[in-house]
Write a protein that holds these residues in place. Structure first.
Motif, PDB file in Angstrom:
ATOM      1  N   VAL A  68       0.931  -0.969   0.075  1.00  0.00           N
ATOM      2  CA  VAL A  68       0.053   0.173  -0.223  1.00  0.00           C
ATOM      3  C   VAL A  68       1.035   1.090  -0.218  1.00  0.00           C
ATOM      4  O   VAL A  68       1.560   1.123   0.744  1.00  0.00           O
ATOM      5  CB  VAL A  68      -0.718   0.065   1.419  1.00  0.00           C
ATOM      6  CG1 VAL A  68      -1.790   1.201   1.180  1.00  0.00           C
ATOM      7  CG2 VAL A  68      -1.700  -1.171   1.358  1.00  0.00           C
ATOM      8  N   PRO A  69       1.044   2.135  -1.025  1.00  0.00           N
ATOM      9  CA  PRO A  69       1.543   3.255  -0.757  1.00  0.00           C
ATOM     10  C   PRO A  69       1.677   4.155  -0.194  1.00  0.00           C
ATOM     11  O   PRO A  69      -0.151   3.632   0.808  1.00  0.00           O
ATOM     12  CB  PRO A  69       1.096   4.095  -2.473  1.00  0.00           C
ATOM     13  CG  PRO A  69      -0.570   3.343  -2.430  1.00  0.00           C
ATOM     14  CD  PRO A  69      -0.177   1.788  -1.805  1.00  0.00           C
ATOM     15  N   ASN A  70       1.921   4.770   0.545  1.00  0.00           N
ATOM     16  CA  ASN A  70       1.968   6.021   1.801  1.00  0.00           C
ATOM     17  C   ASN A  70       1.335   6.717   1.245  1.00  0.00           C
ATOM     18  O   ASN A  70       0.754   7.777   0.502  1.00  0.00           O
ATOM     19  CB  ASN A  70       3.700   6.821   2.258  1.00  0.00           C
ATOM     20  CG  ASN A  70       4.547   5.637   2.354  1.00  0.00           C
ATOM     21  OD1 ASN A  70       4.080   4.435   2.791  1.00  0.00           O
ATOM     22  ND2 ASN A  70       5.146   5.707   2.209  1.00  0.00           N
ATOM     23  N   VAL A  71       0.663   7.478   2.431  1.00  0.00           N
ATOM     24  CA  VAL A  71      -0.417   9.048   2.113  1.00  0.00           C
ATOM     25  C   VAL A  71       0.243   9.686   1.485  1.00  0.00           C
ATOM     26  O   VAL A  71       1.030  10.494   2.066  1.00  0.00           O
ATOM     27  CB  VAL A  71      -1.357   8.722   3.788  1.00  0.00           C
ATOM     28  CG1 VAL A  71      -1.813  10.668   3.423  1.00  0.00           C
ATOM     29  CG2 VAL A  71      -1.407   8.360   4.708  1.00  0.00           C
ATOM     30  N   PRO A  72      -0.399  10.153   0.837  1.00  0.00           N
ATOM     31  CA  PRO A  72       0.035  11.330  -0.115  1.00  0.00           C
ATOM     32  C   PRO A  72       0.459  12.695   0.816  1.00  0.00           C
ATOM     33  O   PRO A  72      -0.102  12.640   1.132  1.00  0.00           O
ATOM     34  CB  PRO A  72      -0.633  11.265  -1.866  1.00  0.00           C
ATOM     35  CG  PRO A  72      -2.230  10.661  -0.403  1.00  0.00           C
ATOM     36  CD  PRO A  72      -1.600  10.082  -0.365  1.00  0.00           C
ATOM     37  N   GLU A  73       1.707  13.570  -0.138  1.00  0.00           N
ATOM     38  CA  GLU A  73       1.985  14.449   0.850  1.00  0.00           C
ATOM     39  C   GLU A  73       0.796  15.728   0.039  1.00  0.00           C
ATOM     40  O   GLU A  73       0.997  15.556  -1.250  1.00  0.00           O
ATOM     41  CB  GLU A  73       3.173  14.751   0.649  1.00  0.00           C
ATOM     42  CG  GLU A  73       3.640  14.247   2.098  1.00  0.00           C
ATOM     43  CD  GLU A  73       3.145  14.826   3.317  1.00  0.00           C
ATOM     44  OE1 GLU A  73       2.815  15.556   3.989  1.00  0.00           O
ATOM     45  OE2 GLU A  73       2.796  13.908   4.493  1.00  0.00           O
ATOM     46  N   HIS A  74       0.240  17.145   0.287  1.00  0.00           N
ATOM     47  CA  HIS A  74      -0.423  17.822  -0.786  1.00  0.00           C
ATOM     48  C   HIS A  74       0.275  19.302   0.308  1.00  0.00           C
ATOM     49  O   HIS A  74       0.345  19.244   1.375  1.00  0.00           O
ATOM     50  CB  HIS A  74      -1.787  17.834  -0.667  1.00  0.00           C
ATOM     51  CG  HIS A  74      -2.404  16.464  -1.229  1.00  0.00           C
ATOM     52  ND1 HIS A  74      -2.662  16.624  -2.666  1.00  0.00           N
ATOM     53  CD2 HIS A  74      -2.488  15.243  -1.048  1.00  0.00           C
ATOM     54  CE1 HIS A  74      -2.607  14.951  -3.117  1.00  0.00           C
ATOM     55  NE2 HIS A  74      -3.089  14.518  -2.121  1.00  0.00           N
ATOM     56  N   GLU A  75       0.313  20.329  -0.692  1.00  0.00           N
ATOM     57  CA  GLU A  75       0.372  21.606  -0.158  1.00  0.00           C
ATOM     58  C   GLU A  75      -0.856  22.298   1.228  1.00  0.00           C
ATOM     59  O   GLU A  75      -0.839  22.644   2.332  1.00  0.00           O
ATOM     60  CB  GLU A  75       0.388  22.644  -0.905  1.00  0.00           C
ATOM     61  CG  GLU A  75       1.871  22.444  -2.342  1.00  0.00           C
ATOM     62  CD  GLU A  75       1.528  23.638  -3.688  1.00  0.00           C
ATOM     63  OE1 GLU A  75       0.636  24.041  -3.315  1.00  0.00           O
ATOM     64  OE2 GLU A  75       2.675  22.938  -4.489  1.00  0.00           O
ATOM     65  N   LYS A  76      -2.181  21.886   0.552  1.00  0.00           N
ATOM     66  CA  LYS A  76      -2.897  22.093   1.528  1.00  0.00           C
ATOM     67  C   LYS A  76      -4.395  21.195   1.776  1.00  0.00           C
ATOM     68  O   LYS A  76      -4.173  20.627   1.230  1.00  0.00           O
ATOM     69  CB  LYS A  76      -4.062  23.328   2.098  1.00  0.00           C
ATOM     70  CG  LYS A  76      -4.507  23.955   0.146  1.00  0.00           C
ATOM     71  CD  LYS A  76      -4.985  25.215   0.202  1.00  0.00           C
ATOM     72  CE  LYS A  76      -5.837  25.093  -0.779  1.00  0.00           C
ATOM     73  NZ  LYS A  76      -6.277  26.808  -0.961  1.00  0.00           N
ATOM     74  N   TYR A  77      -4.725  21.477   3.203  1.00  0.00           N
ATOM     75  CA  TYR A  77      -6.013  20.529   3.110  1.00  0.00           C
ATOM     76  C   TYR A  77      -6.826  20.894   3.828  1.00  0.00           C
ATOM     77  O   TYR A  77      -6.764  22.215   4.447  1.00  0.00           O
ATOM     78  CB  TYR A  77      -5.514  19.011   4.643  1.00  0.00           C
ATOM     79  CG  TYR A  77      -4.247  18.197   4.184  1.00  0.00           C
ATOM     80  CD1 TYR A  77      -4.433  17.571   2.985  1.00  0.00           C
ATOM     81  CD2 TYR A  77      -2.639  18.737   4.300  1.00  0.00           C
ATOM     82  CE1 TYR A  77      -2.968  16.422   2.932  1.00  0.00           C
ATOM     83  CE2 TYR A  77      -1.671  18.280   4.153  1.00  0.00           C
ATOM     84  CZ  TYR A  77      -2.509  16.568   3.003  1.00  0.00           C
ATOM     85  OH  TYR A  77      -1.317  15.607   2.734  1.00  0.00           O
ATOM     86  N   PRO A  78      -8.561  20.540   3.390  1.00  0.00           N
ATOM     87  CA  PRO A  78      -8.683  19.422   2.165  1.00  0.00           C
ATOM     88  C   PRO A  78      -7.815  20.175   0.905  1.00  0.00           C
ATOM     89  O   PRO A  78      -8.606  21.148   0.775  1.00  0.00           O
ATOM     90  CB  PRO A  78      -9.971  18.970   2.574  1.00  0.00           C
ATOM     91  CG  PRO A  78     -10.498  20.884   3.441  1.00  0.00           C
ATOM     92  CD  PRO A  78      -9.742  21.024   3.735  1.00  0.00           C
ATOM     93  N   THR A  79      -7.841  18.698   0.407  1.00  0.00           N
ATOM     94  CA  THR A  79      -7.802  19.076  -1.320  1.00  0.00           C
ATOM     95  C   THR A  79      -8.742  19.307  -1.490  1.00  0.00           C
ATOM     96  O   THR A  79      -9.946  19.687  -1.294  1.00  0.00           O
ATOM     97  CB  THR A  79      -6.716  17.469  -1.501  1.00  0.00           C
ATOM     98  OG1 THR A  79      -8.347  16.959  -1.425  1.00  0.00           O
ATOM     99  CG2 THR A  79      -5.831  17.441  -0.698  1.00  0.00           C
ATOM    100  N   PRO A  80      -8.778  19.825  -3.466  1.00  0.00           N
ATOM    101  CA  PRO A  80     -10.667  20.267  -4.118  1.00  0.00           C
ATOM    102  C   PRO A  80     -11.143  18.952  -3.878  1.00  0.00           C
ATOM    103  O   PRO A  80     -12.279  19.800  -4.283  1.00  0.00           O
ATOM    104  CB  PRO A  80      -9.197  20.440  -5.655  1.00  0.00           C
ATOM    105  CG  PRO A  80      -7.827  20.839  -5.435  1.00  0.00           C
ATOM    106  CD  PRO A  80      -6.928  19.916  -4.204  1.00  0.00           C
ATOM    107  N   SER A  81     -10.372  18.002  -4.126  1.00  0.00           N
ATOM    108  CA  SER A  81     -11.492  16.457  -4.163  1.00  0.00           C
ATOM    109  C   SER A  81     -12.023  16.811  -2.387  1.00  0.00           C
ATOM    110  O   SER A  81     -13.381  16.011  -2.119  1.00  0.00           O
ATOM    111  CB  SER A  81     -10.632  15.319  -4.285  1.00  0.00           C
ATOM    112  OG  SER A  81     -10.056  14.754  -3.130  1.00  0.00           O
TER     113      SER A  81
END
Length: 187
Positions: A68-81
């Motif tokens: 299982v891949p690691n949790v993806p890193e994003h610039e800010k949360y929540p993501t657009p989805s």
């Protein structure tokens, strides 16, 4: 008749016959390996075997991911989805919602036939939201979820708890509100 056949195998007649046991003693006995004597020995084969090099890279792309891949890193949360990663606040509750392998909440929507509409003589359908992978005190999770949904919707909802399977079914609430509840709790 029996007497005449016995005379043939009398000891005198057997002593007159000469047997050659040297060929039987040297060779393997027939009953020990009957296939060796029944099938002829192969001197050569008409078919040849050649191993062809195969490029398996196209097939390997179709295979499922084993890790299982690691949790993806994003610039800010929540993501657009609308996705947010689990937080440390999730560990403070009496219950825990395990995420799926694709890091989404285990919320499943199903439609079931409800009551008959007398005006159109057609069945109405109701949407049920199933929450799976609930660990810990599942009844505390259901009480918190029900109070949150009734507060936001303004009407009562129906719920069913399956403690053995770790599932909660909710009738009368949209999936988006249930998702918001779990994200606000840190799951």
């Amino acid at each position: 008749m029996l007497g005449s056949s016995l005379r043939i195998f009398s000891p005198r007649a057997v002593s007159r016959l000469s047997f050659s046991t040297t060929s039987v003693e040297k060779a393997e006995k027939l009953w020990e390996n009957p296939w060796k004597h029944a099938l002829p020995e192969k001197s050569r084969s008409l078919a040849t075997v050649e191993e062809a090099p195969i490029d398996w890279s196209y097939v390997e792309r179709l295979m499922p991911i084993e890790v299982v891949p690691n949790v993806p890193e994003h610039e800010k949360y929540p993501t657009p989805s609308g996705w947010t990663p689990p937080t440390e606040a999730a560990k403070t509750h009496q219950y825990y919602i395990r995420r799926r392998h694709d890091h989404l909440l285990p919320l499943y929507l199903e439609r079931k036939r409800d009551l008959l509409n007398e005006k159109t003589l057609d069945f109405d359908y109701v949407e049920l939201v199933t929450i799976r992978n609930v660990d810990g005190d599942i009844f505390a999770c259901e009480n918190d979820l029900r109070s949150y949904l009734e507060e936001h919707l303004g009407h009562s909802i129906a719920s069913h708890v399956d403690e053995l399977k770790g599932r909660i079914k909710i009738k009368g609430a949209p999936r988006v509100l249930i998702e918001q509840f779990f994200y606000s709790k840190g799951f």
